[in-house]
Design a protein around this motif. Structure first.
Motif, PDB file in Angstrom:
ATOM      1  N   LEU A 188       1.117  -1.599  -0.084  1.00 20.41           N
ATOM      2  CA  LEU A 188      -0.142  -0.287  -0.293  1.00 20.41           C
ATOM      3  C   LEU A 188       1.061   1.832  -0.069  1.00 20.41           C
ATOM      4  O   LEU A 188       0.399   2.287  -0.475  1.00 20.41           O
ATOM      5  CB  LEU A 188      -1.009   0.258   1.262  1.00 20.41           C
ATOM      6  CG  LEU A 188      -1.625  -0.856   1.468  1.00 20.41           C
ATOM      7  CD1 LEU A 188      -3.081  -0.759   2.060  1.00 20.41           C
ATOM      8  CD2 LEU A 188      -2.199  -1.303   0.005  1.00 20.41           C
ATOM      9  N   SER A 189       1.991   1.180   0.572  1.00 15.35           N
ATOM     10  CA  SER A 189       3.041   2.512   1.183  1.00 15.35           C
ATOM     11  C   SER A 189       3.331   2.776  -0.765  1.00 15.35           C
ATOM     12  O   SER A 189       3.289   3.366  -0.826  1.00 15.35           O
ATOM     13  CB  SER A 189       4.344   2.262   1.633  1.00 15.35           C
ATOM     14  OG  SER A 189       3.386   1.924   2.819  1.00 15.35           O
ATOM     15  N   GLU A 190       3.689   2.097  -1.394  1.00 15.96           N
ATOM     16  CA  GLU A 190       4.197   1.718  -2.889  1.00 15.96           C
ATOM     17  C   GLU A 190       3.305   2.804  -3.832  1.00 15.96           C
ATOM     18  O   GLU A 190       3.145   3.386  -3.794  1.00 15.96           O
ATOM     19  CB  GLU A 190       4.506   0.214  -3.380  1.00 15.96           C
ATOM     20  CG  GLU A 190       6.015  -0.538  -2.421  1.00 15.96           C
ATOM     21  CD  GLU A 190       7.117   0.598  -3.302  1.00 15.96           C
ATOM     22  OE1 GLU A 190       7.628   2.025  -3.825  1.00 15.96           O
ATOM     23  OE2 GLU A 190       7.691   0.948  -1.760  1.00 15.96           O
ATOM     24  N   GLU A 191       1.983   2.108  -3.489  1.00 15.66           N
ATOM     25  CA  GLU A 191       1.151   2.372  -4.240  1.00 15.66           C
ATOM     26  C   GLU A 191       0.654   3.911  -4.111  1.00 15.66           C
ATOM     27  O   GLU A 191       0.498   4.822  -5.154  1.00 15.66           O
ATOM     28  CB  GLU A 191      -0.960   1.333  -4.041  1.00 15.66           C
ATOM     29  CG  GLU A 191      -0.183   0.419  -4.728  1.00 15.66           C
ATOM     30  CD  GLU A 191      -1.433  -0.032  -4.701  1.00 15.66           C
ATOM     31  OE1 GLU A 191      -1.511  -1.621  -5.399  1.00 15.66           O
ATOM     32  OE2 GLU A 191      -2.505  -0.210  -3.764  1.00 15.66           O
ATOM     33  N   LEU A 192       0.878   4.367  -2.496  1.00 17.33           N
ATOM     34  CA  LEU A 192       0.602   5.920  -2.598  1.00 17.33           C
ATOM     35  C   LEU A 192       1.624   7.048  -3.134  1.00 17.33           C
ATOM     36  O   LEU A 192       0.834   7.693  -3.049  1.00 17.33           O
ATOM     37  CB  LEU A 192       0.416   5.898  -0.600  1.00 17.33           C
ATOM     38  CG  LEU A 192      -0.350   5.695   0.300  1.00 17.33           C
ATOM     39  CD1 LEU A 192       0.062   5.348   1.410  1.00 17.33           C
ATOM     40  CD2 LEU A 192      -1.571   6.651  -0.429  1.00 17.33           C
ATOM     41  N   MET A 193       2.767   6.109  -3.111  1.00 16.50           N
ATOM     42  CA  MET A 193       3.899   7.133  -3.258  1.00 16.50           C
ATOM     43  C   MET A 193       4.260   6.615  -5.030  1.00 16.50           C
ATOM     44  O   MET A 193       3.883   8.382  -5.831  1.00 16.50           O
ATOM     45  CB  MET A 193       5.469   6.240  -3.275  1.00 16.50           C
ATOM     46  CG  MET A 193       5.509   6.449  -1.399  1.00 16.50           C
ATOM     47  SD  MET A 193       7.303   6.210  -1.417  1.00 16.50           S
ATOM     48  CE  MET A 193       7.485   4.284  -1.555  1.00 16.50           C
ATOM     49  N   LYS A 194       3.765   5.659  -5.711  1.00 14.45           N
ATOM     50  CA  LYS A 194       3.119   6.477  -7.068  1.00 14.45           C
ATOM     51  C   LYS A 194       2.007   6.757  -6.915  1.00 14.45           C
ATOM     52  O   LYS A 194       2.214   8.194  -7.788  1.00 14.45           O
ATOM     53  CB  LYS A 194       2.830   4.962  -7.831  1.00 14.45           C
ATOM     54  CG  LYS A 194       3.513   3.894  -7.299  1.00 14.45           C
ATOM     55  CD  LYS A 194       3.367   2.354  -8.673  1.00 14.45           C
ATOM     56  CE  LYS A 194       4.702   1.753  -8.431  1.00 14.45           C
ATOM     57  NZ  LYS A 194       4.130   0.083  -9.049  1.00 14.45           N
ATOM     58  N   LEU A 195       0.988   7.705  -6.365  1.00 17.62           N
ATOM     59  CA  LEU A 195       0.375   8.057  -6.547  1.00 17.62           C
ATOM     60  C   LEU A 195       0.324   9.947  -6.127  1.00 17.62           C
ATOM     61  O   LEU A 195      -0.171  11.195  -6.887  1.00 17.62           O
ATOM     62  CB  LEU A 195      -1.523   7.954  -5.558  1.00 17.62           C
ATOM     63  CG  LEU A 195      -2.213   7.150  -5.594  1.00 17.62           C
ATOM     64  CD1 LEU A 195      -2.969   6.787  -5.085  1.00 17.62           C
ATOM     65  CD2 LEU A 195      -2.422   7.111  -7.460  1.00 17.62           C
ATOM     66  N   GLY A 196       1.082  10.006  -5.524  1.00 19.03           N
ATOM     67  CA  GLY A 196       2.315  11.401  -5.608  1.00 19.03           C
ATOM     68  C   GLY A 196       2.707  11.597  -3.829  1.00 19.03           C
ATOM     69  O   GLY A 196       3.002  12.945  -3.816  1.00 19.03           O
ATOM     70  N   VAL A 197       2.097  10.790  -2.429  1.00 21.37           N
ATOM     71  CA  VAL A 197       3.018  10.454  -1.369  1.00 21.37           C
ATOM     72  C   VAL A 197       3.769  11.037  -0.552  1.00 21.37           C
ATOM     73  O   VAL A 197       5.131  10.272  -2.333  1.00 21.37           O
ATOM     74  CB  VAL A 197       2.102   9.878  -0.799  1.00 21.37           C
ATOM     75  CG1 VAL A 197       2.216   9.738   0.505  1.00 21.37           C
ATOM     76  CG2 VAL A 197       0.364   9.595  -0.689  1.00 21.37           C
ATOM     77  N   ASN A 198       4.769  11.746  -0.739  1.00 22.68           N
ATOM     78  CA  ASN A 198       5.517  11.844   0.050  1.00 22.68           C
ATOM     79  C   ASN A 198       6.432  10.466   0.912  1.00 22.68           C
ATOM     80  O   ASN A 198       5.754  10.690   1.887  1.00 22.68           O
ATOM     81  CB  ASN A 198       6.227  13.353   0.418  1.00 22.68           C
ATOM     82  CG  ASN A 198       7.788  13.288   0.335  1.00 22.68           C
ATOM     83  OD1 ASN A 198       8.445  12.031   0.785  1.00 22.68           O
ATOM     84  ND2 ASN A 198       8.178  14.957   0.842  1.00 22.68           N
ATOM     85  N   GLY A 199       6.952   9.908   0.441  1.00 21.25           N
ATOM     86  CA  GLY A 199       7.774   8.675   0.918  1.00 21.25           C
ATOM     87  C   GLY A 199       8.275   9.375   2.841  1.00 21.25           C
ATOM     88  O   GLY A 199       8.096   8.223   3.459  1.00 21.25           O
ATOM     89  N   LYS A 200       8.802  10.186   2.848  1.00 18.26           N
ATOM     90  CA  LYS A 200       9.181  10.948   3.796  1.00 18.26           C
ATOM     91  C   LYS A 200       7.566  10.902   4.901  1.00 18.26           C
ATOM     92  O   LYS A 200       8.421  11.008   6.248  1.00 18.26           O
ATOM     93  CB  LYS A 200       9.377  11.967   4.438  1.00 18.26           C
ATOM     94  CG  LYS A 200      11.389  12.058   3.504  1.00 18.26           C
ATOM     95  CD  LYS A 200      12.101  13.120   3.590  1.00 18.26           C
ATOM     96  CE  LYS A 200      13.290  13.107   3.166  1.00 18.26           C
ATOM     97  NZ  LYS A 200      13.986  13.952   2.379  1.00 18.26           N
ATOM     98  N   ASP A 201       6.874  11.779   4.547  1.00 16.61           N
ATOM     99  CA  ASP A 201       5.800  10.912   4.925  1.00 16.61           C
ATOM    100  C   ASP A 201       4.530   9.774   5.295  1.00 16.61           C
ATOM    101  O   ASP A 201       3.731  10.062   6.272  1.00 16.61           O
ATOM    102  CB  ASP A 201       4.557  11.927   4.634  1.00 16.61           C
ATOM    103  CG  ASP A 201       4.864  13.425   3.746  1.00 16.61           C
ATOM    104  OD1 ASP A 201       5.528  13.724   5.025  1.00 16.61           O
ATOM    105  OD2 ASP A 201       4.081  14.361   3.401  1.00 16.61           O
ATOM    106  N   ILE A 202       5.835   9.031   4.741  1.00 20.00           N
ATOM    107  CA  ILE A 202       4.797   7.600   5.375  1.00 20.00           C
ATOM    108  C   ILE A 202       5.009   6.776   6.371  1.00 20.00           C
ATOM    109  O   ILE A 202       6.633   6.565   6.335  1.00 20.00           O
ATOM    110  CB  ILE A 202       4.998   6.532   3.824  1.00 20.00           C
ATOM    111  CG1 ILE A 202       3.740   7.522   2.707  1.00 20.00           C
ATOM    112  CG2 ILE A 202       3.973   5.393   3.901  1.00 20.00           C
ATOM    113  CD1 ILE A 202       3.878   6.764   1.009  1.00 20.00           C
ATOM    114  N   VAL A 203       4.717   6.072   7.467  1.00 19.89           N
ATOM    115  CA  VAL A 203       5.432   4.986   8.004  1.00 19.89           C
ATOM    116  C   VAL A 203       4.848   4.011   7.844  1.00 19.89           C
ATOM    117  O   VAL A 203       3.373   3.764   7.701  1.00 19.89           O
ATOM    118  CB  VAL A 203       5.073   5.580   9.381  1.00 19.89           C
ATOM    119  CG1 VAL A 203       4.765   4.054  10.601  1.00 19.89           C
ATOM    120  CG2 VAL A 203       5.923   6.231   9.928  1.00 19.89           C
TER     121      VAL A 203
END
Length: 212
Positions: free
Chosen positions: A86-101
């Motif tokens: 799910l984290s990888e999918e969020l980053m593909k949409l545009g979420v900054n990886g630094k904002d994901i735990v």
């Protein structure tokens, strides 16, 4: 970022940082591992959670921390965790990886909430996002299970809110999402999920729910 390096303070202001908790469910492999959209038995509609989290994230003036929760569950040993997928999918949409735990040890909804229960003592406002069918059991777990007392306190005072991924997406773009969501919720597999969720809520309230 993993849960051990979690920092619930804004880097610039030092103020408590808002967090959005995305509860994972399962995943499927079709060339690559991906979240699901009610296409096969066992699908839990996780892709709606990803899409809705992205909408919430991109509309916030100050980017919230996204806590993505979910281990491997019944996935094979060679698979990544649901949180990783799910984290990888969020980053593909545009979420900054630094904002994901990524919280990738939990399996069940109860375990996910327990993990989040221990992460959020120093947070600002909290939101949990999952599928519409899942929300009554989440509320029941928070309300009735003593191990989730920290989340219950936040829920009771309004610092924790629980959001339907489907409602977020329909509010954002009804033309794109509403017809498909309505059709999915008429599927036998989704109706069966709803029946199981309702049974779970009854068991939680009766004290017979198996926490695992």
């Amino acid at each position: 970022m993993d849960a051990d390096s979690l920092n619930m303070r804004h880097r610039r202001t030092g103020e408590p940082r808002d967090a959005l908790i995305i509860l994972g469910g399962t995943a499927r492999k079709n060339g690559r591992w991906h979240s699901t959209l009610f296409e096969h038995k066992g699908d839990l509609g996780d892709r709606l959670r990803v899409e809705a989290a992205w909408q919430v994230y991109r509309h916030k003036k100050e980017a919230p921390l996204l806590i993505v929760s979910g281990g491997k569950g019944t996935l094979p040993d060679c698979a990544p965790s649901v949180a990783d997928i799910l984290s990888e999918e969020l980053m593909k949409l545009g979420v900054n990886g630094k904002d994901i735990v990524r919280e990738s040890l939990s399996g069940t909804t109860f375990e996910q909430l327990c993990a989040c229960n221990s992460l959020i003592a120093d947070s600002g406002a909290l939101s949990v996002i999952s599928n519409e069918y899942h929300l009554p059991r989440i509320r029941a777990l928070i309300t009735y299970i003593p191990e989730l007392s920290a989340l219950k306190r936040l829920f009771q005072c309004g610092r924790l809110t629980i959001h339907s991924a489907e409602a977020v997406l329909i509010a954002e773009n009804a033309k794109k999402w509403k017809r498909n969501i309505d059709a999915w919720y008429r599927l036998p597999l989704v109706r069966n999920i709803i029946r199981n969720e309702k049974r779970g809520v009854r068991e939680i309230k009766a004290g017979s729910y198996i926490l695992r």
